[in-house]
Design an enzyme around this catalytic site. Structure first.
Site, short mmCIF file in Angstrom:
data_model
loop_
_atom_site.label_atom_id
_atom_site.label_comp_id
_atom_site.label_asym_id
_atom_site.label_seq_id
_atom_site.Cartn_x
_atom_site.Cartn_y
_atom_site.Cartn_z
CB SER A 144 -19.73 -22.80 -14.51
OG SER A 144 -20.06 -24.15 -14.52
CE LYS A 145 -10.82 -25.05 -15.63
NZ LYS A 145 -9.52 -24.46 -16.18
NE ARG A 146 -20.09 -27.13 -10.85
CZ ARG A 146 -21.22 -27.42 -11.47
NH1 ARG A 146 -21.36 -28.65 -11.99
NH2 ARG A 146 -22.13 -26.42 -11.48
#
Ligand code: GLU
Length: 482
Positions: A244-246
């Site tokens: 995930s980008k986060r």
């Protein structure tokens, strides 16, 4: 006639996993003479962004992948509603007037906890008359699928990757089709469009596997046989977590690879090997080769790991494949790909010059941006400073370096500046000095390139040209003398 679709929700940048989903759909369509459809799943008005839509198109454009038909779900809402109404009319769905139900959006594409289905007493059993009357009076409601709980039925489908799937209807909640706002849920919109667009194969991430039981129920209620399904293993980080980008930052976004010097064809190759492999276990493949051998059988069920660390953000396989594609591509195409990278770094190199440089460095770059490390001395007027000791050849001394450079200066002043001309002139110069050619070439290489490891000497001298070579050798002599 095969029809497949890639259906991104424009709520973020183009994720590497989404790109792989596009590619697998695309390969299947292209291999089988089918139709590739791009369907933008933009019914979630609160989460959609124009920036995200742009990033999806940008990513696909970079990858050079095409599609045959394009739709936006937000332009097809009537079609979605009609399906909900028709399922309602058949008695296979019901209106739920509970205020809590009206407020909740229930558009999660995530599976609900098993057995956590909403039971809103009195709604499911409400008579058609009462339901119609309350709706006509303007009371808000959600349309919910009437899952045949207690019937003993089992929903089944065959997944091309994960095999036979089954789930008791008792483990599926009465999920929402249409929200009280009149907006379709993901399940409704997706199936209504799959029906209308005559999708034959749904190829998507494994995270949708559990949604598929609901979808099978919707397809049946719509009166059609469900399409074939192929769910793709998830892409995970080295620690096993979902990418995930986060959590993982830019390695998750396709444009990062573009901006870091990956070739689209190499990146496609890499993505294909995440969860799929051809029968012959070949690794480096062109797009055409991939189209020629892609099949669902080669997709495996275990999640695919993208390897990266904080120091080294790119998977070694991705970088290796990129180098392989660079090494084997036509020099002219590579030169074209390198030129913008060099220009972006502020060097005014012409296309002709780049075309001359490229064959000299083709074997030495893994990412396009490596061109700035291995060929900087071609672009920059001034060499980066280097210590005079670099000029001294192995098993030689400063005097030998000096004699070699002085002889080179003389030789290059008149030599024919072609690869073969330089080769002949410098070899006979070494001979006349009584120095081994290799030993004489070492200081020349450092003088013109500023370092010991550099592309082949004669080609390098030829491309640099007489004037620059002479000036740099003079500077090297001065360096040794001081
Ligand atoms: N919009 C959904 C997603 O982004 C599409 C899933 C599907 O292919 O049905 O995951």
């Amino acid at each position: 006639m095969i029809r497949v679709r890639f259906a991104p929700s424009p709520t973020g940048y183009l994720h590497v996993g989404s790109a792989r989903t596009f590619i697998f759909n695309w390969l299947y369509a292209r291999r089988n003479g089918g139709t590739m459809i791009l369907r933008i799943d933009d019914t979630d008005l609160e989460r959609n962004t124009e920036a995200s839509l742009r990033s999806i198109f940008e990513g696909l454009q970079w990858l050079g992948l095409d599609w045959d038909e394009q739709y936006r779900q937000s332009e097809r809402l009537d079609l979605h509603r009609q399906l909900a109404e028709s399922i309602l009319a058949k008695g296979l769905a019901y209106r739920d007037f509970t205020p809590a139900a009206a407020a909740e959006t229930d558009d999660t594409e995530k599976p609900h906890a098993a057995g956590a289905w909403l039971a809103n007493p009195g709604q499911r059993e409400m008579s058609a008359e009462e339901s119609d009357r309350r709706a006509a009076a303007g009371e808000p409601y959600v349309i919910r699928f009437r899952v045949p709980h207690g019937s003993g039925e089992v929903v089944r489908f065959h997944d091309a990757v994960y095999g036979e799937q089954s789930k008791s209807v008792d483990d599926i909640e009465d999920f929402a089709l249409l929200r009280s706002s009149g907006a379709p849920t993901y399940h409704l919109a997706s199936c209504a469009d799959d029906v209308d667009l005559r999708i034959t194969h749904v190829v998507r991430g494994q995270d949708h596997l559990t949604n598929t039981f609901k979808h099978v129920l919707i397809f049946r209620a719509a009166g059609i046989e469900p399409p074939q399904f192929a769910h793709l293993p998830l892409l995970i980080a080295p620690d096993g977590s979902k990418l995930s980008k986060r959590k993982h930052g830019p390695v998750v976004s396709v444009t990062t690879y573009r901006d870091s010097g990956f070739l689209p064809q190499a990146f496609i190759n890499f993505l294909c090997l995440l969860g799929w492999s051809p029968k012959d276990d070949r690794e480096k493949m062109t797009r055409e080769e991939l189209v020629g051998i892609f099949s669902f059988e080669g997709i495996n069920r275990s999640n695919a790991v993208i390897n990266f660390t904080e120091e080294d953000p790119f998977d070694a396989k991705a970088v290796w494949l990129n180098a392989e594609h660079i090494r084997t591509m036509p020099a002219a195409s590579l030169s074209e790909a390198l030129l913008p990278v060099v220009h972006a770094a502020g060097f005014a190199v012409t296309a002709e010059k780049m075309a001359q440089i490229t064959p000299l460095i083709q074997e030495r770059i893994r990412l396009l941006r490596d061109v700035l490390l291995v060929a900087d001395f071609f672009f920059a007027q001034e060499l980066a400073p280097y210590p005079a000791t670099e000029l001294i050849p192995k098993k030689g001394d400063a005097a030998m370096a000096l004699r070699s450079l002085q002889k080179a200066l003389e030789t290059l002043a008149t030599a024919e500046f072609t690869h073969d001309g330089l080769d002949a002139a410098l070899r006979s110069a070494a001979e006349s000095l009584g120095i081994k050619a290799g030993q004489m070439f070492e200081p020349i290489r450092v003088a013109v390139c500023g370092r010991k490891t550099a592309p082949p000497l004669f080609g390098t001298l030829e491309v640099l040209g007489r004037e620059i070579c002479l000036a740099r050798i003079e500077q090297a002599i001065a360096k040794l003398n001081s």
